[in-house]
Design a protein around this motif. Structure first.
Motif, mmCIF file in Angstrom:
data_model
loop_
_atom_site.group_PDB
_atom_site.id
_atom_site.type_symbol
_atom_site.label_atom_id
_atom_site.label_comp_id
_atom_site.label_asym_id
_atom_site.label_seq_id
_atom_site.Cartn_x
_atom_site.Cartn_y
_atom_site.Cartn_z
ATOM 1 N N ALA A 284 82.059 47.248 49.048
ATOM 2 C CA ALA A 284 82.194 48.534 49.734
ATOM 3 C C ALA A 284 82.443 49.637 48.725
ATOM 4 N N SER A 285 83.236 49.317 47.722
ATOM 5 C CA SER A 285 83.556 50.297 46.698
ATOM 6 C C SER A 285 82.298 50.707 45.933
ATOM 7 N N ALA A 286 81.478 49.710 45.591
ATOM 8 C CA ALA A 286 80.230 50.007 44.886
ATOM 9 C C ALA A 286 79.331 50.860 45.761
ATOM 10 N N GLY A 287 79.263 50.511 47.043
ATOM 11 C CA GLY A 287 78.437 51.286 47.975
ATOM 12 C C GLY A 287 78.906 52.724 48.045
ATOM 13 N N LEU A 288 80.206 52.893 48.146
ATOM 14 C CA LEU A 288 80.800 54.222 48.238
ATOM 15 C C LEU A 288 80.452 55.058 47.019
ATOM 16 N N HIS A 289 80.733 54.483 45.844
ATOM 17 C CA HIS A 289 80.480 55.247 44.627
ATOM 18 C C HIS A 289 78.988 55.458 44.409
ATOM 19 N N GLY A 290 78.195 54.436 44.743
ATOM 20 C CA GLY A 290 76.751 54.566 44.574
ATOM 21 C C GLY A 290 76.199 55.702 45.413
ATOM 22 N N THR A 291 76.555 55.711 46.707
ATOM 23 C CA THR A 291 76.048 56.753 47.597
ATOM 24 C C THR A 291 76.482 58.127 47.114
ATOM 25 N N LEU A 292 77.748 58.255 46.808
ATOM 26 C CA LEU A 292 78.258 59.551 46.389
ATOM 27 C C LEU A 292 77.638 59.992 45.075
ATOM 28 N N ALA A 293 77.411 59.034 44.187
ATOM 29 C CA ALA A 293 76.823 59.400 42.899
ATOM 30 C C ALA A 293 75.406 59.928 43.097
ATOM 31 N N VAL A 294 74.627 59.237 43.940
ATOM 32 C CA VAL A 294 73.266 59.708 44.205
ATOM 33 C C VAL A 294 73.310 61.112 44.816
ATOM 34 N N ALA A 295 74.178 61.292 45.807
ATOM 35 C CA ALA A 295 74.284 62.601 46.464
ATOM 36 C C ALA A 295 74.702 63.672 45.458
ATOM 37 N N ALA A 296 75.631 63.327 44.589
ATOM 38 C CA ALA A 296 76.113 64.311 43.615
ATOM 39 C C ALA A 296 75.005 64.693 42.644
ATOM 40 N N VAL A 297 74.204 63.704 42.257
ATOM 41 C CA VAL A 297 73.094 64.007 41.342
ATOM 42 C C VAL A 297 72.113 64.954 42.029
ATOM 43 N N ILE A 298 71.786 64.661 43.282
ATOM 44 C CA ILE A 298 70.858 65.537 44.004
ATOM 45 C C ILE A 298 71.441 66.946 44.133
ATOM 46 N N ALA A 299 72.744 67.020 44.340
ATOM 47 C CA ALA A 299 73.373 68.328 44.506
ATOM 48 C C ALA A 299 73.370 69.113 43.199
ATOM 49 N N VAL A 300 73.617 68.410 42.103
ATOM 50 C CA VAL A 300 73.823 69.108 40.830
ATOM 51 C C VAL A 300 72.516 69.313 40.066
ATOM 52 N N PHE A 301 71.579 68.376 40.232
ATOM 53 C CA PHE A 301 70.406 68.379 39.361
ATOM 54 C C PHE A 301 69.641 69.703 39.294
ATOM 55 N N PRO A 302 69.271 70.323 40.455
ATOM 56 C CA PRO A 302 68.485 71.561 40.340
ATOM 57 C C PRO A 302 69.179 72.618 39.498
ATOM 58 N N VAL A 303 70.484 72.736 39.683
ATOM 59 C CA VAL A 303 71.228 73.749 38.931
ATOM 60 C C VAL A 303 71.281 73.375 37.456
ATOM 61 N N LEU A 304 71.542 72.098 37.202
ATOM 62 C CA LEU A 304 71.612 71.619 35.821
ATOM 63 C C LEU A 304 70.274 71.807 35.116
ATOM 64 N N TRP A 305 69.204 71.529 35.829
ATOM 65 C CA TRP A 305 67.872 71.639 35.244
ATOM 66 C C TRP A 305 67.569 73.081 34.848
ATOM 67 N N ILE A 306 67.978 74.013 35.701
ATOM 68 C CA ILE A 306 67.778 75.426 35.402
ATOM 69 C C ILE A 306 68.587 75.800 34.165
ATOM 70 N N LEU A 307 69.806 75.283 34.085
ATOM 71 C CA LEU A 307 70.638 75.567 32.921
ATOM 72 C C LEU A 307 69.966 75.070 31.644
ATOM 73 N N LEU A 308 69.443 73.830 31.705
ATOM 74 C CA LEU A 308 68.783 73.268 30.523
ATOM 75 C C LEU A 308 67.537 74.068 30.167
ATOM 76 N N THR A 309 66.765 74.440 31.196
ATOM 77 C CA THR A 309 65.545 75.206 30.940
ATOM 78 C C THR A 309 65.857 76.531 30.266
ATOM 79 N N SER A 310 66.961 77.136 30.695
ATOM 80 C CA SER A 310 67.296 78.442 30.136
ATOM 81 C C SER A 310 67.633 78.347 28.657
ATOM 82 N N LEU A 311 67.975 77.149 28.202
ATOM 83 C CA LEU A 311 68.340 76.970 26.793
ATOM 84 C C LEU A 311 67.173 76.499 25.928
ATOM 85 N N LYS A 312 66.034 76.312 26.569
ATOM 86 C CA LYS A 312 64.886 75.835 25.800
ATOM 87 C C LYS A 312 64.069 77.015 25.315
#
Lengths: 290, 356
Positions: A24-52
């Motif tokens: 259950a713990s793995a499921g919990l962290h796995g789900t949240l980690a995937v969701a967090a990546v989806i939440a953060v990725f677009p913003v992070l990608w823009i940040l990285l692009t701005s530095l290229k």
């Protein structure tokens, strides 16, 4: 054996909350980690692009030859700072006026029962669901008549239509959380309602004022429709309009666009994360008790 | 907080109130709330003004306090609203509204034409098309956002390591100004150079025309709106969950209720008020969600993702000549639809309330 497994199953279900099996713990962290990546990725990608550098803007490499060229270009060769200034001006004045005008109403609605209160509450609620589609043309014509198109003041007045009902509604929620006993003690000590409001309640409501004001600020900061329709010409644009010109005018200059996005988002995000805990409380409290 | 309060009370009391001023004000400022009035009356030894006069005096304060907002509502919302409704009954366009060019003022020449605009808009199949898509878009966005928000809130409503970090990360989309997020997604969705297609290609899947194909564009706008909306939903529901008393769960566990049963019979009913509020709010927001559609696809490709609000904007500010009257007509229709929705929603809540 069967009793054993039944027992352990029971034990599992009777496990105190907060303790769970490894799976259950793995499921919990796995789900949240995937969701967090989806939440953060677009913003992070823009940040990285701005530095290229520009030639790598559309590459999939995370960071290659990081540089601040995009930011330099933005500040030196575009009207970005002008737009930024316009946005700060418009959103800032909207916030101050909105909170200032709305605070007394929030207090009156929170503390008094008076004839006209119900209709007022309803009006505040209903105006929040007004589509801008119905106000935009009359406001456009009105601003045209008053010579306020392309003027920050025109946009401020327009944004008050959004900010005031909203601020009043949220302020009510915050005043509701301040115990009535404080008002009473003020009255006992001889303050009239204005005095009570000004000297006792307003100082206590400072966090609420800050949060409401901040939310009014980011609402105005992020508004697109009125800004697109009312402001024309490079030197009058706010950020919402300015950012659009990057995509059309500068033939998809993704590097500069990402840098601009980051500069627009960072201050807003910083304050937002600081204020958000109180934000939802204010919004839903006002709505559910209304 | 308490210390602060008593301090300022003391200061206020020292500062300016003699016994006379005190009793005079007390009489006027009595709250209509019976309980508070009784308390204050008890402390002051009771002053016996006639109830009506006291009530009037109290209301005078309240009315004075709401005046600024009433003025603002009247002047910059009420008046434009009335005028918008009036415009929808005229043939006003860019060409015939009054305007000032330099020093010359050109008088308005548009005329009252009754309900012709409504007949025209409603008879046009475009209206039904936009309405169906707007409703689809709203229902899809709100239901997916709510489901995801509820799921994530449930996961976050426990004690575990890293909870604060997850929470912070998940809220991030809400903290970024909407139009910035939409630009970010435009970048990700870019057909030839966007990272999404590059990832797909890496996995051997051919590029998806995210914003160039009507169906994909619809999926894309919904996805972006869900991405933007989940944080609010999640935080609101999480707040609701944390206000449910823990004893309920303990009692249920004693009785051997499974986690699912606890969720179904304690969490969901406990969240009812919050859910109803956030669903209503997010329905209205989504219905009127201008920036996502306007900035992501401009209503395109073609007009496949145009919702009612962007259509109204298009009539007044994109097409030429600008048709103010028809735009106002769309605006009034949107308002009517939302009002109807809010009334039906309220009524259905009431009915449910009676059943429960």
């Amino acid at each position: 054996m069967t009793t054993d497994s039944a027992l352990s199953a029971k034990a599992a279900s009777a496990r105190p909350r907060g303790k769970r099996s490894a799976l259950a713990s793995a499921g919990l962290h796995g789900t949240l980690a995937v969701a967090a990546v989806i939440a953060v990725f677009p913003v992070l990608w823009i940040l990285l692009t701005s530095l290229k550098p520009a030639k790598h803007a559309i590459s999939t490499d995370f960071v290659k030859e990081p540089t601040l060229d995009n930011y330099r270009y933005l500040v030196e060769s575009t009207s970005f700072l002008t737009w930024f200034g316009n946005s700060v001006l418009v959103a800032g004045i909207t916030t101050v006026l909105g909170v200032f005008i709305a605070a007394t109403t929030g207090y009156a609605v929170s503390r008094f029962k008076f004839p006209g209160m119900k209709p007022l509450m309803w009006t505040l609620l209903i105006t929040q669901m007004f589509p801008m589609a119905i106000l935009i043309v009359p406001l456009y014509n009105l601003m045209g008549d008053l010579g306020l198109l392309n003027q920050p003041l025109g946009l401020v007045i327009t944004y008050l239509t959004i900010a005031v009902p909203f601020c009043a509604w949220m302020m009510k929620g915050f005043f509701d959380t301040i115990p009535v006993e404080i008002d009473e003690s003020g009255r006992v000590d001889g303050l009239n309602p204005f005095g009570t409001f000004w000297r006792l309640i307003l100082p206590l409501a400072k966090p609420g004022l800050a949060v409401t004001g901040f939310y009014a600020f980011i609402t105005a900061w992020g508004e697109v429709a009125y800004a697109s329709a009312f402001m024309v010409g490079d030197e009058h644009l706010t950020l919402a309009g300015g950012l659009q010109t990057f995509v059309t005018q500068y033939t998809s200059n993704w590097g500069a666009m990402s840098a601009a996005s980051i500069l627009i988002a960072i201050p807003a995000a910083f304050f937002f994360l600081f204020a958000q805990r109180h934000l939802v409380a204010g919004m839903t409290a006002g709505a559910t008790k209304g | 907080m308490a210390a602060h309060t008593s301090q300022s009370v003391a200061k206020a009391a020292d500062g300016e109130t003699g016994p006379d001023a005190g009793s005079a004000v007390r009489g006027r400022s009595r709250r209509t709330d019976g309980n508070a009035g009784a308390k204050a009356g008890g402390k002051s030894g009771g002053s016996n003004r006639p109830g009506l006069k006291r009530a009037l005096a109290t209301h005078w304060y309240a009315w004075a306090m709401i005046t600024p907002v009433v003025l603002v509502l009247g002047v910059i919302i009420g008046w434009p609203l009335v005028r918008g409704v009036y415009l929808s009954l005229t043939d006003a366009t860019e060409r015939n509204v009054g305007r000032t060019i330099g020093v010359n003022h050109i008088e308005a020449t548009y005329q009252f034409i009754g309900l012709d605009n409504y007949a025209e808009v409603l008879a046009d199949p475009v209206f039904l098309q936009r309405l169906v898509w707007t409703v689809t878009w709203t229902v899809a966005c709100v239901s997916v956002t709510f489901a995801l928000g509820l799921g994530l809130a449930t996961l976050l409503n426990r004690e575990f390591k890293g909870r604060a970090a997850y929470r912070m990360a998940l809220i991030l989309p809400w903290a970024v100004p909407g139009f910035v997020s939409v630009f970010a997604w435009r970048f990700l969705f870019n057909r030839d150079n966007g990272i999404l297609n590059k990832i797909l290609e890496g996995g051997g899947i051919s590029a998806v025309p995210w914003l160039d194909d009507p169906t994909w564009a619809k999926i894309a706008v919904i996805a972006v709106n869900v991405w933007l909306g989940v944080p609010f939903m999640m935080v609101a529901l999480l707040g609701g969950m944390q206000s449910i008393p823990g004893e309920l769960y303990e009692a249920a566990e004693m009785d051997g209720a499974s986690p699912w049963q606890r969720f179904r019979h304690i969490t969901l009913p406990g969240l009812r008020t919050v859910s109803m509020t956030v669903i209503l709010l997010s329905t209205i927001w989504t219905f009127n969600m201008f920036p996502v559609i306007f900035l992501l696809t401009r209503g395109g490709p073609g007009d496949s993702t145009e919702i009612l609000v962007t259509q109204a904007f298009r009539e007044a500010f994109v097409t030429s000549p600008r048709d103010f009257a028809v735009s106002a007509t769309w605006g009034v229709l949107i308002l009517l639809l939302l009002t109807m929705f809010a009334l039906v929603y309220r009524r259905s809540l009431r009915k449910q309330g009676e059943v429960w």
